[in-house]
Design an enzyme around this catalytic site. Structure first.
Site, PDB file in Angstrom:
ATOM      1  N   SER A 155      22.618  26.916  -9.810  1.00  0.00           N
ATOM      2  CA  SER A 155      24.073  26.888  -9.588  1.00  0.00           C
ATOM      3  C   SER A 155      24.624  25.480  -9.484  1.00  0.00           C
ATOM      4  O   SER A 155      25.774  25.296  -9.097  1.00  0.00           O
ATOM      5  CB  SER A 155      24.413  27.662  -8.300  1.00  0.00           C
ATOM      6  OG  SER A 155      24.003  29.004  -8.391  1.00  0.00           O
ATOM      7  N   GLU A 202      -9.083 -29.433  -6.522  1.00  0.00           N
ATOM      8  CA  GLU A 202      -9.565 -29.460  -7.901  1.00  0.00           C
ATOM      9  C   GLU A 202      -9.223 -30.738  -8.669  1.00  0.00           C
ATOM     10  O   GLU A 202     -10.001 -31.170  -9.513  1.00  0.00           O
ATOM     11  CB  GLU A 202      -8.974 -28.261  -8.672  1.00  0.00           C
ATOM     12  CG  GLU A 202      -9.510 -26.914  -8.253  1.00  0.00           C
ATOM     13  CD  GLU A 202     -10.917 -26.640  -8.778  1.00  0.00           C
ATOM     14  OE1 GLU A 202     -11.467 -27.519  -9.473  1.00  0.00           O
ATOM     15  OE2 GLU A 202     -11.459 -25.568  -8.493  1.00  0.00           O
TER      16      GLU A 202
END
Length: 822
Positions: free
Chosen positions: A369, A108
């Site tokens: 429990s 680019e």
């Protein structure tokens, strides 16, 4: 005229001469202004341009929605959520892989590091190429100009737009570093479909982190934003392949990669269908978004362990679903740091119809429990019991509350540690009655139980059996806090750090700093080290699922203190295990609260618990906190502190428990010479009396105790000559029901019939006969099995029991009829 001058001087300007001079000055300035006007306009415009130029870039530069991302402790992706606009757009990355940077700059903007936003040579080259081809084939935009274009929403291309992008690109270069500009580009470049940014593209197209991209993959992602539609299968992807390979050749010519690397890269195929993004911690992702709000969070989760635990949860969920149990949650944390290592809020593949989206780890569920170890430790610390003290396990009715054991049997009396390892309900309800439920409520909140939003009386004694809701998150934090306190006790020279009691964290925590000795406490914040150690020792004795005890034969087996829990109605199954290094918590059930018969902690949750521990590194065991333990003489048979007539053992118990009661079950019994009868000096010659220490239990406890302990010897009966003197204080009978109750509520069925009341009594002699009377009316006689179904009318009554030796037992009660609702 003079009058006018006078008026002006008096009203507008006291010194008229000065006023005249001011008018002349203004006139000269107006003349000069005509001469300097072009310069002033130029300066004004210049200042306006500079002002605009300084503030021309928006802040933030990209104001777009991004995906929510959660990473593991090493920055690996765990889960992500698509952005609000339907795009996979990750937050701006902290770093970009070098293979992508080199490829992007080569493709680019080869002069990226040498220009200030605009490359004049690239623009001239683009103009020449466009003119020679008769169409636009190159835009000449630098990476900085493309960043500006993306920030403005990719507007239509035009010459004015290109000029504006060039100006803004120079401003971008002034305001940001080259590295940051590359990060802007990498985070916002389009990669086809709804994929934006290199991080989302790497995961969607290659199923990996950007840091792991190959040269072929980096080159592909560099050329893809130029033609993002080519990534889709069936759209002339040969063109995309050629663009990638051409870029690889350029990289090889520049010497950035060698020829072999280039050839190997060109041999790689293009990706096919997009990969789904990882969903390894979706519930943690939701929780982070709700609690933290940050777009990218680094968690304390370990990716490898998270994957293994997820697979384990999925496998067990597939087995449990055949029993109509659809949901499963697992939490793993490091005890020493408090950091969460694995977080499975719900088993994958449970399905939306079964609440797969519910995070069970943070959902309040009935505790069952699972809180018993905390009461056990607190009772030790309070001196109510020793580790092996006998607790009552008989039918109870406490102000209308009638607890039952899970197996619906009774032991009569059971050692406290065994009651914990077997998770017996009745002994712990009685223990909570002694400790007081309001104190227990207070201590649980100090330990970190955040769901106790009601007053203690709202829960009552049911608090120990699932009467309150809790969270898996809180429970694992509470158990890890106890393990942390116990592990630090030797390290802190027998002192306590209050900060050891803290909640877990799914975020990485700073390294722990060892506190100074003067900053520590000599008294525990909640539980002492000795009480915790005794509780963990008892929790080791819980029978592991499917093991049948053989695990204890292997020296390499893990020592784990663990506890299960099952809520009322079989709606929640719990299993929590802890070692000095790790805490593991498991919940199984249905998110909608539907109960199932097989949904118990030992069957549904415990196997998952131990398989999870199998995924963890080898663990150690806690050192005994000798500074908080003391040797004490205990009764060999009852576990209490030894009394005068007890057979003695020596035990090591928590120092806080030294004030526990002395054994009350052993007594000195006076027998005749045959030792078959009890006697006393009033009915037998003192010189012929034989004195023997004897374990003498109350008739009710004895009734159930001797069923499990055939070696138990019941007290001999009194000699016939001594019965009158012994009186009812030596009564061999004790009521099972009604016991310590004055009112009995009898339901009336819908057809008007009245239910019967079952009366039951225990007798020391199994073959004894008992005659029953209600209000002095004879009802009947029982032998061996002393139970009667009676229908007394509403009102107050007296139950009288008389055995064959004349011993009497009376109990007053009141029958209250209660109509059942339709």
């Amino acid at each position: 005229m003079n009058r006018i001058k006078t008026f002006i001087s008096r009203v507008f300007w006291p010194n008229f001469a000065e006023f005249t001079e001011r008018l002349q000055l203004i006139k000269s300035l107006l003349i000069n202004y005509q001469q300097v006007k072009p310069l002033g306009i130029s300066l004004g415009c210049g200042f306006i341009f500079i002002f605009w130029y300084i503030f021309c870039l928006p802040y933030p530069l990209f104001d777009v929605p991004v995906s929510q991302v959660v990473e593991d402790v090493h920055f690996e992706l765990l889960s992500a959520r698509i952005a609000a606009d339907g795009q996979w757009r990750f937050p701006e990355p902290d770093s970009i892989p070098e293979v992508y940077i080199q490829s992007l700059i080569e493709f680019e903007d080869q002069n990226f590091y040498h220009h200030q936003g605009v490359d004049p040579f690239a623009l001239l080259r683009a103009v020449f190429q466009n003119l020679s081809h008769g169409r636009i084939v190159s835009g000449g935009s630098t990476i900085s100009m493309q960043v500006i274009r993306m920030a403005k929403g990719n507007p239509a291309r035009s010459i004015p737009q290109k000029m504006m992008e060039a100006i803004l690109a120079t401003r971008l270069e002034f305001g940001y570093s080259k590295v940051r500009i590359l990060r802007f580009y990498a985070a916002n470049a389009p990669f086809g479909g709804n994929v934006v940014g290199i991080e989302a593209a790497a995961w969607r197209y290659f199923g990996k982190s950007p840091a792991l991209l190959s040269w072929a993959e980096g080159a592909l992602l560099a050329v893809l934003p130029n033609s993002p539609a080519l990534i889709h299968p069936g759209r002339n992807r040969t063109k995309l392949l050629n663009k990638r390979n051409k870029l690889l050749d350029r990289l090889a010519v520049k010497g950035i990669i060698d020829k072999t690397t280039c050839d190997l890269a060109k041999s790689e195929e293009l990706p096919e269908a997009p990969h789904p993004l990882p969903r390894l911690a979706p519930h943690l992702l939701d929780r982070v978004a709700r609690e933290k709000g940050h777009l990218r969070i680094r968690s304390s989760i370990q990716l490898g362990l998270q994957e293994q635990v997820m697979n384990l949860a999925q496998r067990h969920q597939q087995l449990l679903k055949f029993s109509q149990i659809h949901n499963l949650a697992i939490l793993v944390a490091d005890v020493r740091s408090g950091e969460v290592l694995a977080y499975v809020g719900n088993a994958p593949l449970a399905g939306a119809e079964h609440g797969e989206q519910v995070d069970i780890i943070t959902a309040p569920r009935s505790s069952g429990s699972i809180l018993k170890p905390f009461l056990y430790g607190l009772a030790l610390q309070d001196g109510l019991i020793l580790p092996h003290s006998l607790l009552p396990d008989v039918p109870m009715n406490i102000n209308g509350y009638r607890p039952e054991n899970f197996q619906e049997g009774y032991d009569g009396l059971v050692p406290a540690g065994e009651a914990l390892s077997r998770s017996l309900n009745i002994p712990f309800v009685d223990l909570l009655r002694q400790y007081y439920y309001d104190r227990f409520h207070f201590q649980l909140k100090k330990l970190g139980m955040s769901t106790l939003t009601q007053a203690p009386g709202h829960y009552g004694l049911s608090l120990i059996l699932g009467g309150a809701e809790t969270k898996l998150w809180d429970l694992c934090g509470m158990y890890s806090s106890l393990a942390r306190v116990l592990g630090h006790f030797p390290r802190y020279s027998g002192r306590y750090d209050p900060s050891d009691y803290r909640a877990l964290s799914y975020l990485p925590l700073p390294a722990q700093v060892v506190p100074k000795l003067h900053e520590l406490n000599t008294n525990p914040e909640v539980l002492s080290a000795g009480s915790i150690w005794a509780a963990f020792e008892a929790m080791q004795e819980v029978q592991r699922p499917g093991a049948e005890g053989e695990w204890q034969q292997f020296s390499t087996s893990r020592r784990v203190a663990w506890k299960t829990g099952t809520s009322f109605g079989f709606r929640d199954a719990w299993a929590i295990g802890v070692t000095p290094e790790y805490v593991v918590g498991v919940w199984a059930g249905n998110a909608d609260g539907e109960g199932r018969p097989g949904l118990v902690g030992s069957l549904a949750a415990a196997p998952v618990l131990f398989e999870t521990f199998g995924l963890l590194p080898p663990t150690s065991w806690f050192d005994a906190p000798y500074d908080d333990l003391a040797k004490v003489e205990t009764c060999r048979e009852t576990g209490f502190r030894a009394g005068q007539h007890c057979p003695i053992d020596t035990s090591r118990v928590p120092k806080k428990a030294l004030n526990s009661p002395v054994c009350r079950f052993h007594q000195l019994v006076h027998l005749d010479q045959t030792e078959q009868y009890q006697v006393n000096a009033q009915c037998y010659l003192p010189s012929q009396i034989v004195h023997r220490p004897w374990l003498a239990l109350p008739p009710l406890e004895e009734f159930y105790y001797r069923q499990r302990h055939p070696e138990y010897a019941a007290l001999p009966p009194f000699h016939p000559d001594c019965q009158a003197i012994a009186g009812n204080e030596a009564s061999p009978m004790q009521l099972i029901y009604p016991r310590q109750v004055s009112r009995i509520f009898v339901p009336i069925d819908l057809d008007g019939s009245k239910s019967k009341t079952i009366f039951q009594v225990a007798h020391r002699r199994s073959d004894a006969k008992i005659h029953w009377h209600i209000d002095q009316d004879f009802v009947g006689t029982t032998q061996t099995f002393h139970q009667f179904a009676l229908e007394p009318p509403a009102g107050k009554h007296v139950l009288t029991l008389v055995d064959e030796n004349g011993y009497r037992l009376e109990q007053r009660f009141e029958i209250i009829l209660k109509q059942q609702r339709k």
